[in-house]
Design an enzyme around this catalytic site. Structure first.
Site, short mmCIF file in Angstrom:
data_model
loop_
_atom_site.label_atom_id
_atom_site.label_comp_id
_atom_site.label_asym_id
_atom_site.label_seq_id
_atom_site.Cartn_x
_atom_site.Cartn_y
_atom_site.Cartn_z
N SER A 127 0.84 -1.20 0.00
CA SER A 127 0.00 0.00 0.00
C SER A 127 0.88 1.24 0.00
O SER A 127 0.46 2.30 -0.49
CB SER A 127 -0.93 -0.01 1.21
OG SER A 127 -0.17 -0.16 2.39
N ASP A 172 8.16 -2.54 -5.93
CA ASP A 172 6.79 -2.15 -5.58
C ASP A 172 6.33 -0.95 -6.40
O ASP A 172 5.22 -0.94 -6.94
CB ASP A 172 6.69 -1.79 -4.09
CG ASP A 172 7.21 -2.89 -3.19
OD1 ASP A 172 7.35 -4.02 -3.68
OD2 ASP A 172 7.48 -2.62 -2.02
C1 GLA Z 1 9.56 -5.19 -0.19
C2 GLA Z 1 10.37 -4.09 -0.86
C3 GLA Z 1 10.73 -4.47 -2.30
C4 GLA Z 1 11.37 -5.85 -2.35
C5 GLA Z 1 10.56 -6.86 -1.55
C6 GLA Z 1 11.26 -8.18 -1.40
O1 GLA Z 1 8.31 -5.32 -0.81
O2 GLA Z 1 9.67 -2.88 -0.84
O3 GLA Z 1 11.56 -3.49 -2.86
O4 GLA Z 1 12.71 -5.79 -1.90
O5 GLA Z 1 10.26 -6.39 -0.24
O6 GLA Z 1 11.47 -8.76 -2.63
#
Ligand code: GLA
Length: 388
Positions: A127, A172
């Site tokens: 989120s 993300d």
């Molecule tokens: C979180 C982080 C991402 C990535 C994942 C693990 O979601 O925000 O950048 O590193 O963990 O893959």
């Protein structure tokens, strides 16, 4: 009755919003902790969103309100510093504003801001990235600042790294930005370069959120990040030209094992093997998609997170184990940073609400003290966009 963002804005501020934008949450499909190690990762945007509305003001004040409760948070454009405690949720939009201004966006006047969401926070569905990307879309429209999507994604990551203080990779933000219905987003984090891969028909996603999150999740994430950096420095004593852990292969790493601390070796092994799994998935999906094989890679990914990267929990492991016994499940794994959060399952159409409920009952039986998991059947969706 469910209030729309425009209604919420209107009732809060007594005026209509000028710009409305939204951005989706994401599933990390495969590539756990590979993004900040320079490899490729695959994610999918989902049909759950953070939606924001803004209207400019004539002074230099900023006001923020969330439909999830709490008072209006006010600040001044000349005091963009991270907040702590109950109001720390404003760090996402304020951080985004801060990096946009540093990037050159001219902001003479403040704004009123409202946010609503149907994306659970703390569920491993990011989120936070959705909040950053929806804010970015709204602010570049409000201040008429031309920005490519690629640059927007990188600035959102910067806001998270520098303002919120989480050393995350680009996964993300990239998936929330570049998401596309019925597609996975493929990110080559080295460049970084963003593209999409079609998903075969009849693929469904289910999320099982444990509703448990380690209280130190951010610092544990930072610890794993640091351990990977230490492992990389050791790799560089032999392979000077390696810029990332993903620059060497498993056999090359194996040769370095005697000189490495066991935990640093395991972290590196996970990253390197996980990257190979992402590339295998990419190849399979480009060739039309043998989903049984993709599913095996997903289970192998979870197993590696659990054994080598040490970011799973008994609750996540129990869910994955139960899902592995289901005939209509292709594969399942923890999704996101780990240390709690959610499991995602890639399923056949035939996997039903009743199956999910039966699985939750088996989970309760196995872990009676664990909180009730939340279950979401999600579809893939499009990336961040302006709605008004
Ligand atoms: C979180 C982080 C991402 C990535 C994942 C693990 O979601 O925000 O950048 O590193 O963990 O893959």
């Amino acid at each position: 009755m469910h209030q729309t963002i425009s209604e919420f804005f209107q009732t809060t501020y007594g005026q209509s919003a000028e710009v409305v934008a939204r951005a989706p949450g994401r599933i990390e499909f495969i590539g756990n902790h590979v993004d900040y190690n320079g490899g490729k990762v695959l994610g999918a945007a989902i049909n759950r969103f953070v939606t924001v509305a803004v209207k400019s003001r004539s002074d230099r004040r900023l006001r923020f309100v969330s439909a999830q409760g709490g008072d209006i948070v006010e600040m001044d454009l000349d005091d963009l510093t991270p907040r702590s405690g109950k109001v720390s949720w404003v760090n996402y939009p304020v951080g985004m504003l801060h990096v946009l201004i540093r990037d050159g966006m001219k902001v003479e006047q403040g704004f009123d801001f409202a946010v609503t969401s149907d994306l659970p926070s703390g569920a491993g569905l990011s989120s936070s990235a959705a909040f950053e990307l929806s804010t970015a879309q709204a602010l570049v429209a409000l201040y008429q600042y031309p920005l490519t999507l690629e640059r927007m994604v990188l600035l959102a990551q910067k806001a998270e790294n520098e303002f919120v203080g989480v050393p995350c990779g680009v996964l993300d933000q990239a998936v929330s930005g570049f998401g596309k219905q019925n597609h996975l987003v493929l990110i080559d984090c080295r460049e970084p370069a963003f593209s999409t891969l079609p998903l075969p028909d009849g693929v469904h996603f289910w999320i099982f959120n444990t509703n448990l999150k380690h209280s130190l999740v951010d610092s544990l994430y930072a610890t794993r990040h640091r351990e990977c950096q230490v492992a990389l420095r050791q790799v560089q004593t032999e392979f000077e030209e390696a810029a990332f852990l993903t620059d060497i292969n498993a056999a090359q790493l194996q040769a370095l094992a005697p000189g490495m601390r066991a935990d640093h070796f395991s972290r590196a092994q996970h990253v390197i093997e996980e990257h190979a799994r992402v590339e295998a998935c990419e190849e399979i999906l480009m060739g039309g998609g043998d989903l049984a094989e993709v599913g095996r890679l997903l289970f192998a990914s979870h197993d590696s997170s659990r054994r080598l990267f040490g970011n799973s929990t008994p609750e996540l492991d129990a869910l994955v184990e139960l899902l592995a016994a289901e005939p209509n499940v292709w594969g399942a794994r923890l999704t996101g940073g780990g240390f709690g959060g959610a499991v995602m399952a890639l399923t056949k159409v035939a996997f039903s609400e009743a199956d999910a409920e039966r699985l939750a009952a088996a989970y309760r039986h196995r872990l009676p003290a664990a909180p009730e998991p939340s279950i979401f059947h999600v579809t893939t969706g499009d990336g961040a966009c302006r709605l008004l």
